[in-house]
Design a protein around this motif. Structure first.
Motif, PDB file in Angstrom:
ATOM      1  N   SER A 236       0.851  -1.189   0.000  1.00 39.89           N
ATOM      2  CA  SER A 236       0.000   0.000   0.000  1.00 39.89           C
ATOM      3  C   SER A 236       0.888   1.241   0.000  1.00 39.89           C
ATOM      4  O   SER A 236       1.984   1.243   0.559  1.00 39.89           O
ATOM      5  CB  SER A 236      -0.928   0.000   1.219  1.00 39.89           C
ATOM      6  OG  SER A 236      -0.215   0.284   2.405  1.00 39.89           O
TER       7      SER A 236
ATOM      8  N   SER B 187      -6.116   2.373   0.604  1.00 40.94           N
ATOM      9  CA  SER B 187      -5.105   1.440   0.082  1.00 40.94           C
ATOM     10  C   SER B 187      -4.732   0.395   1.119  1.00 40.94           C
ATOM     11  O   SER B 187      -4.484  -0.766   0.790  1.00 40.94           O
ATOM     12  CB  SER B 187      -3.849   2.204  -0.365  1.00 40.94           C
ATOM     13  OG  SER B 187      -3.242   2.862   0.723  1.00 40.94           O
TER      14      SER B 187
ATOM     15  N   SER C  95      -5.512  -3.480   0.480  1.00 39.08           N
ATOM     16  CA  SER C  95      -4.315  -4.328   0.440  1.00 39.08           C
ATOM     17  C   SER C  95      -4.471  -5.528   1.352  1.00 39.08           C
ATOM     18  O   SER C  95      -4.137  -6.664   0.983  1.00 39.08           O
ATOM     19  CB  SER C  95      -3.062  -3.527   0.843  1.00 39.08           C
ATOM     20  OG  SER C  95      -2.751  -2.555  -0.113  1.00 39.08           O
TER      21      SER C  95
END
Length: 285
Positions: free
Chosen positions: A168, A256, A260
Motif C-alpha cells: 500500500s 489502500s 491491500s
C-alpha cells in the motif's frame, strides 16, 4: 544437507541451471576445483542450518586440478551427503549455433575449430555423464522449459511459489519504484473526510468496513482477483517468482491499506502463492 553437482557441455545451459538453483534457495558455487568440493560441503554443514542446499557447478576449466571428479562424488557419498549429479548436453549443431550467436570461442578449442573443442569436451566429460543422476538434453528446450525441469527435479513446494508483496502507498509520496502492477483505489470515497474515521487507519475495523461497503469496492476486488490469477499463472510459466502489487490512494492511510489487506487475504488462499503485506506510508502523516 543436500548436495548437487551441475556439469555438462559448454553452451548447454549451466549458467541458466545455476541461476535457477539460486532462485530455489540453493547456495551455488561456480567452477570450484574438485578437491575443494568436500571442504565446501563440510563448511556448509557446519553453518547450523544457514546453508542446507549446496550446488557446485563444474566445467572443463577445472580440468587442470584433477580429472577424477568421480572420486570426489564417491567421497561425498561415503560421508552421507548423497550428491545428485545433473548433466546438461545438447547436439553439436545446437552448440555451434549458440557459440556463434554470442561470438565466443569454445574453452577447449585452442587453435582448432569450434567443432573440435565440442568433440574434445564431450569425450572428456563422458565418464561423468554416465554417472549422472539426471541428464538433460537442452537442444530443443527454451530457457523457461529448462527452468521448469530443474524446478521439478530440485525444487520444493515452497521454493517454487510465486512470492507476492502487496504494497500500500500514497500517491502524494510518489509511486513505488519496484512495483510490477499498480492499482489505483482513489475512485472510492475517502474516509479522511469522515471526522470519526480520519484518525483511524485501514487496519481498523471501522475504516475497513466503510471502504469495503462502498459501491464498486467488492466488485473491483473480485475482478482484480480473477485478473491476478491469470497473471500469476503466466508469471509461473515464465519463471518469474516475485510480484510486487502496489495499491495506492491519496495518503496511503485508509483505502489502500484496507484493500491491500483484503486482497492479500484472498491471494493467500491461492495455490502456489506466498503473500506478504507492506504498508509503505502508514504513519507517515
Amino acid at each position: 544437507m543436500e548436495v548437487a553437482v551441475v556439469s555438462g557441455l559448454s553452451g548447454a545451459g549451466r549458467s541458466t541451471a545455476a541461476k535457477c538453483l539460486e532462485d530455489l534457495g540453493w547456495f551455488v558455487v561456480d567452477n570450484l576445483p574438485p578437491e575443494l568440493i568436500a571442504t565446501m560441503v563440510e563448511l556448509g554443514a557446519q553453518a547450523r542450518g544457514a546453508i542446507t542446499k549446496v550446488a557446485v557447478v563444474m566445467d572443463v576449466r577445472s580440468r587442470a586440478f584433477t580429472d577424477d571428479l568421480a572420486s570426489v562424488i564417491k567421497d561425498l557419498d561415503a560421508r552421507g551427503y548423497k550428491p545428485r549429479v545433473l548433466f546438461l548436453e545438447a547436439t553439436d549443431a545446437v552448440l555451434v549455433r549458440r557459440f556463434e550467436a554470442v561470438r565466443r570461442g569454445h574453452p577447449m578449442q585452442g587453435d582448432g575449430r569450434l567443432a573440435d573443442g565440442i568433440t574434445a569436451e564431450r569425450t572428456l566429460l563422458e565418464p561423468l555423464r554416465e554417472e549422472a543422476d539426471l541428464v538433460l538434453d537442452t537442444s530443443s528446450l527454451s530457457v523457461h522449459d529448462l527452468r521448469a525441469k530443474i524446478e521439478d527435479a530440485f525444487g520444493s513446494e515452497a521454493s517454487t511459489q510465486t512470492r507476492v508483496t502487496v504494497l500500500s502507498f500514497g500517491y502524494k509520496y510518489g509511486l513505488p519504484m519496484d512495483a510490477d502492477l499498480v492499482m489505483d483505489v482513489r475512485f472510492l470515497p475517502n474516509p479522511f473526510w469522515i471526522p470519526e474515521l480520519r484518525e483511524h487507519t485501514g487496519l481498523d475495523g471501522e475504516v475497513r468496513n466503510y471502504v469495503l461497503s462502498q459501491e464498486g469496492a467488492e466488485e473491483f476486488l473480485d475482478r482484480y482477483h480473477q485478473l491476478l490469477r491469470l497473471i500469476g499463472a503466466g508469471y509461473k510459466r515464465e519463471g518469474k517468482r516475485y510480484l510486487t502489487l502496489a495499491v495506492g490512494c491519496t495518503g496511503g492511510k485508509h483505502r489502500s491499506v484496507a484493500l491491500s489487506e483484503e486482497l492479500a487475504q484472498r491471494l493467500s488462499n491461492e495455490d502456489g502463492m506466498a503473500v506478504k503485506v507492506v504498508h509503505r506510508d502508514l504513519g507517515r502523516e
